[in-house]
Design a protein around this motif. Structure first.
Motif, mmCIF file in Angstrom:
data_model
loop_
_atom_site.group_PDB
_atom_site.id
_atom_site.type_symbol
_atom_site.label_atom_id
_atom_site.label_comp_id
_atom_site.label_asym_id
_atom_site.label_seq_id
_atom_site.Cartn_x
_atom_site.Cartn_y
_atom_site.Cartn_z
ATOM 1 N N ASP A 13 102.619 -10.159 46.169
ATOM 2 C CA ASP A 13 104.028 -10.049 46.534
ATOM 3 C C ASP A 13 104.523 -8.600 46.578
ATOM 4 O OD1 ASP A 13 103.674 -10.204 43.753
ATOM 5 O OD2 ASP A 13 105.555 -11.245 43.389
ATOM 6 N N GLY A 14 103.597 -7.632 46.646
ATOM 7 C CA GLY A 14 103.954 -6.250 46.955
ATOM 8 C C GLY A 14 104.304 -5.336 45.800
ATOM 9 N N PHE A 16 103.390 -2.831 42.635
ATOM 10 C CA PHE A 16 102.300 -2.001 42.134
ATOM 11 C C PHE A 16 102.259 -2.019 40.612
ATOM 12 C CE2 PHE A 16 105.733 0.981 41.886
ATOM 13 C CZ PHE A 16 105.443 1.745 40.771
ATOM 14 N N GLU A 17 103.380 -2.398 39.982
ATOM 15 C CA GLU A 17 103.404 -2.573 38.537
ATOM 16 C C GLU A 17 104.398 -3.675 38.203
ATOM 17 O OE1 GLU A 17 104.663 1.073 36.616
ATOM 18 O OE2 GLU A 17 106.755 0.759 37.159
ATOM 19 N N GLY A 18 104.126 -4.344 37.098
ATOM 20 C CA GLY A 18 105.030 -5.383 36.630
ATOM 21 C C GLY A 18 106.101 -4.805 35.728
ATOM 22 N N PRO A 19 106.911 -5.677 35.112
ATOM 23 C CA PRO A 19 107.942 -5.222 34.184
ATOM 24 C C PRO A 19 107.334 -4.376 33.057
ATOM 25 C CG PRO A 19 108.228 -7.547 34.692
ATOM 26 C CD PRO A 19 106.906 -7.134 35.279
ATOM 27 N N ASP A 20 108.078 -3.391 32.599
ATOM 28 C CA ASP A 20 107.632 -2.489 31.521
ATOM 29 C C ASP A 20 106.320 -1.791 31.863
ATOM 30 O OD1 ASP A 20 109.871 -3.171 29.893
ATOM 31 O OD2 ASP A 20 108.817 -5.003 29.271
ATOM 32 N N HIS A 21 106.131 -1.460 33.142
ATOM 33 C CA HIS A 21 104.956 -0.717 33.629
ATOM 34 C C HIS A 21 103.650 -1.486 33.439
ATOM 35 C CE1 HIS A 21 107.792 2.564 33.923
ATOM 36 N NE2 HIS A 21 108.049 2.447 32.645
ATOM 37 N N ASP A 22 103.716 -2.808 33.393
ATOM 38 C CA ASP A 22 102.533 -3.641 33.153
ATOM 39 C C ASP A 22 101.545 -3.546 34.325
ATOM 40 O OD1 ASP A 22 100.750 -5.565 32.208
ATOM 41 O OD2 ASP A 22 101.881 -7.203 33.123
ATOM 42 N N PRO A 147 94.806 -10.976 43.797
ATOM 43 C CA PRO A 147 95.201 -12.363 44.023
ATOM 44 C C PRO A 147 96.099 -12.884 42.893
ATOM 45 C CG PRO A 147 92.969 -12.300 43.166
ATOM 46 C CD PRO A 147 93.402 -10.875 43.354
ATOM 47 N N VAL A 148 97.293 -12.294 42.827
ATOM 48 C CA VAL A 148 98.244 -12.680 41.808
ATOM 49 C C VAL A 148 99.653 -12.424 42.341
ATOM 50 C CG1 VAL A 148 98.176 -10.398 40.692
ATOM 51 C CG2 VAL A 148 98.901 -12.362 39.369
ATOM 52 N N VAL A 149 100.569 -13.291 41.976
ATOM 53 C CA VAL A 149 101.989 -13.101 42.261
ATOM 54 C C VAL A 149 102.648 -12.812 40.922
ATOM 55 C CG1 VAL A 149 104.109 -14.217 43.066
ATOM 56 C CG2 VAL A 149 101.944 -14.622 44.259
ATOM 57 N N ILE A 150 103.303 -11.648 40.798
ATOM 58 C CA ILE A 150 103.894 -11.307 39.503
ATOM 59 C C ILE A 150 105.412 -11.470 39.489
ATOM 60 C CG2 ILE A 150 101.972 -9.841 38.823
ATOM 61 C CD1 ILE A 150 103.728 -7.411 39.416
ATOM 62 N N GLY A 151 106.039 -11.582 40.656
ATOM 63 C CA GLY A 151 107.453 -11.951 40.726
ATOM 64 C C GLY A 151 108.474 -10.867 40.490
ATOM 65 N N ARG A 152 108.123 -9.857 39.719
ATOM 66 C CA ARG A 152 109.076 -8.776 39.477
ATOM 67 C C ARG A 152 108.334 -7.539 38.985
ATOM 68 N NH1 ARG A 152 111.163 -9.225 33.904
ATOM 69 N NH2 ARG A 152 109.910 -10.820 32.907
ATOM 70 N N GLY A 153 109.023 -6.427 39.044
ATOM 71 C CA GLY A 153 108.434 -5.138 38.692
ATOM 72 C C GLY A 153 108.910 -4.106 39.700
ATOM 73 N N ARG A 154 108.025 -3.185 40.079
ATOM 74 C CA ARG A 154 108.366 -2.179 41.098
ATOM 75 C C ARG A 154 107.474 -2.378 42.315
ATOM 76 N NH1 ARG A 154 108.763 3.833 39.551
ATOM 77 N NH2 ARG A 154 109.713 3.904 41.600
ATOM 78 N N ARG A 155 108.113 -2.416 43.476
ATOM 79 C CA ARG A 155 107.383 -2.570 44.737
ATOM 80 C C ARG A 155 106.976 -1.209 45.279
ATOM 81 N NH1 ARG A 155 107.980 -7.747 46.977
ATOM 82 N NH2 ARG A 155 109.675 -8.934 46.058
#
Length: 188
Positions: A13-14, A16-22, A147-155
């Motif tokens: 879903d675009g 490059f990192e998840g919440p809290d820089h995950d 191959p993962v959808v993380i739903g939020r973070g930074r695009r």
């Protein structure tokens, strides 16, 4: 002529990192890491923003000293130390060995660097990527889709406000399900 290549891991879903820089969802196994090493060993320069530089500098200079590190990680530690870096930051006062510091991106300086002989230059750091894209300095995007959808973070392209015309020139599926999509920038 050297090219500037964005080398980036992304979720489907675009992000490059998840919440809290995950970044725990990045699927880097031996096969993919060996591919990264092959690509990055031929580079003449790493162009990095402060956050990317500090993250890399915290780990890679001594990663090959850990006897439990896999061979691909030990190999990349040597690549990291050997490849010169240009770090773009308004807050850093100094950088480590084999690195130089710039307060801002000078498009004319970057175009002059591209004219020099040598390997391509890898661009890292999402804010820096957007600056280079806006200045029409990026030549290739090497995007590794996990191959993962993380739903939020930074695009990656969160602030892009104008189109960039791209041509798909390579795709490759790795055993862990990561897919490389390599695009070149089409210019008139």
């Amino acid at each position: 002529m050297r090219e500037i290549v964005v080398h980036m891991m992304l979720s489907l879903d675009g992000y490059f990192e998840g919440p809290d820089h995950d970044l725990s969802w990045h699927l880097v196994d031996e096969e993919l890491h060996a591919h990264f090493n092959e690509q990055l060993a031929t580079n003449s320069t790493f162009l990095e923003g402060r956050v990317t530089y500090e993250l890399m500098e915290e780990f890679w200079p001594t990663a090959d000293q850990d006897p439990d590190s896999p061979p691909t990680m030990r190999e990349f530690a040597g690549i990291w130390r050997a490849v010169p870096k240009i770090v773009f930051s308004r807050t850093l006062q100094e950088v480590g060995p084999n690195a130089s510091l710039r307060a801002e991106v000078d498009a004319d300086e970057i175009r002059a660097l591209k004219q020099q002989p040598g390997g391509d230059m890898t661009l890292g750091g999402v804010d820096l990527v957007e600056t280079f894209r806006r200045l029409d300095l990026v030549d290739q995007y090497r995007l590794y889709i996990n191959p993962v959808v993380i739903g939020r973070g930074r695009r990656l392209f969160e602030t892009a406000d104008d189109p960039t015309d791209l041509e798909l020139v390579e795709n490759r599926r790795f055993g862990n399900g990561v897919v490389l999509l390599r695009y070149t920038v089409r210019r008139p």
